[in-house]
Scaffold this active site. Structure first.
Site: not given
Length: 531
Positions: A60, A129, A245
């Site tokens: 991410d 993401h 995460h």
């Protein structure tokens, strides 16, 4: 070991560790638009100041699956500023790089490219993401990889089994095996672990000489029976797991007494939700590895916007007011005003002497108004702090305790007024669980519809739902034709039977491999009934 026990010599790896940068988060917000960019700049500057051997990112890096031009431009600019230069890289790679970097046409580490001048290599896995999508299975990290700025690793192409082959690094006498696994839907990865379909490869020789470092981007806390990855699923030969995460910063290594490895959870470097886990002070880590020993020094981030959160239960203030008290709403609003002022004063005290910290903090007051209280006008309330907080539109969040109520049929229903922190797919599931029978899905499962909507919302995949339905419809039609079903009643019965037979099985995954790779990445992990 303590930091004092380590010397920054030719045998010591120095690694900067960060996860969940979420670059580009709220970039169009007038107040918070530059937060993620400022913090990435601080992270990269810290790496250069500490003269690290490399940077390890746990997924991410980007908040959006398709980052904006501003986002990509800013990221590339910062990485060129801090990660390119004449300083020599002091470690070598011993493993087969065509296996390690299998998502690029340049399958070698960027600092060994004769056309590039890299001083600080960046190694990164993808998160949920910024995960691969599209018919080519590409993600934003692959753009940075093709441009020579990031070494993207840990991308598994197979839905049958996963073999995690480490990047084998050596600096002096220290040997480091770097494992990585980019984000995979938790339910699918959980099932693959249970079915022994995940293998971590090890060097053939001198296995006990390697320090084994694993980077993963999955749910660590339990969100459902299989919607997380238990630590005990991971191999016990690992020394340290960098867990991405999860946004709460729990960077101090914690020992798993069963597997005997350590886990560090750096957390996010920007608050993407106004929840308690995000209020923990944000850090990155400076990891030193020498031989089989390690030390992790946590470094506080100075550019992160302050975030304070408090809970207020109105029923606990019965000495001051009750639901029947005259002008009770005014008294409740006065209480909330005082609580917000307390948090603002605390923010000002902490900000003293910290010029890099943004001036306006994030403030969240969660008000439990169970027991007959009513919510006041939050928009009018927020206007009082519009010049003092970074989130004036959502300072106060009203919620009620979960209460069990009995409907006319005697069935117990759990209801709550708060939906904070729920994912789109969770809301879809809740809706159909509470809906009447006449509005239930008859072809798709709740999980399948939820996943398709999640993909549509999160990844901007505008055709995800249409492609899912079209594909399932064609498969169902072929099934009905093969069964020789003709009458309307028989068709309904057969579709229902076919739908139920698909739930919680791997048969759907086998069929989905026939669809194009774009949707195979999305659909391969869910059991979606045909339509």
């Amino acid at each position: 070991l303590s930091t004092e026990d380590f010397l920054d010599d030719e045998d010591t790896f120095k690694i900067l560790i960060a996860t969940d940068v979420h670059l580009g988060y709220l970039e169009k917000d007038a107040i918070r638009g530059s937060d993620s960019y400022n913090t990435l700049d601080e992270i990269l500057k810290c790496a250069k100041t500490n003269q690290v051997d490399f940077i390890l990112l746990g997924g991410d890096l980007f908040h959006e699956n398709k980052p904006s031009r501003r986002c990509l431009h800013s990221c590339i600019t910062m990485m060129r500023n801090y990660c390119m230069g004449d300083s020599p890289v002091q470690f070598s790679i011993l493993s087969d790089q065509t296996v390690n970097f299998n998502t690029t046409q340049f399958p070698w580490v960027n600092y060994q490219d004769e056309n590039l001048n890299i001083s600080i290599p960046v190694f990164s896995i993808h998160g949920n993401h910024d995960d691969p999508t599209g018919s080519e299975g590409l993600c934003a990290l692959d753009l940075l990889s093709a441009s020579g700025l990031v070494n993207h690793f840990g991308h598994s192409h197979s839905v049958d089994k996963i073999e995690i082959s480490p990047i084998l690094l050596q600096k002096g006498s220290t040997k480091l095996a770097l494992y990585g696994l980019g984000s995979i839907p938790d339910e699918r990865l959980y099932r693959m672990f249970v079915n022994n379909q995940v293998t971590m490869l090890r060097p053939k020789e001198d296995q006990d000489d390697w320090f084994n470092l694993f980077t993963i981007h999955q749910n660590r806390s339990k969100h459902g029976p299989t919607n997380y990855i238990p630590e005990q699923f991971l191999d016990d030969f690992l020394d340290l797991v960098v867990w991405g995460h999860e946004h709460e910063c729990l960077i101090a290594p914690s020992r798993n007494e069963r597997q005997l490895f350590y886990v560090t959870q750096p957390g996010s470097s920007v608050a993407t939700s106004l929840s308690p886990g995000e209020a923990t002070k944000k850090h990155i880590g400076l990891l030193r590895v020498k031989g089989r020993k390690m030390n992790l020094q946590k470094i506080p981030l100075k550019t992160v916007r302050q975030f304070f959160i408090q809970d207020v239960v109105l029923a606990d203030y019965e000495d001051r007011f009750t639901p029947e008290t005259p002008q009770v709403n005014k008294k409740v609003e006065d209480l909330c005003y005082a609580k917000v002022l307390e948090m603002l004063e605390e923010a000002e005290r902490e900000r003293l002497g910290c010029p890099m910290t943004p001036e306006k903090p994030l403030i969240r007051l969660r008000v439990d108004y169970s027991g007959g209280f009513e919510a006041f006008n939050t928009s009018r309330f927020s206007q009082k702090f519009v010049d003092r907080v970074a989130n004036p539109k959502d300072i106060v969040h009203f919620l009620r305790r979960r209460e069990q109520k009995e409907d006319i049929k005697g069935i117990k229903l759990v209801k709550t007024a708060a939906a904070e922190g729920l994912r789109v797919e969770d809301l879809v599931k809740q809706y159909f669980e509470a809906a009447e029978q006449k509005v239930q899905l008859s072809l798709l499962t709740e999980q399948g519809m939820g996943k398709a909507i999640q993909e549509f919302v999160d990844k901007d995949e505008k055709d995800a739902i249409e492609e899912l339905i079209t594909y399932q419809l064609e498969k169902t039609q072929r099934h009905l034709q093969a069964r020789g079903v003709i009458t309307e009643q028989d068709i309904d019965t057969e579709i229902q039977r076919f739908r139920e037979s698909k739930k919680n099985t791997t048969e759907e995954e086998d069929e989905i491999r026939e669809v194009n790779f774009f949707f195979h990445l999305f659909l391969s992990h869910i059991a979606v009934p045909h339509r």
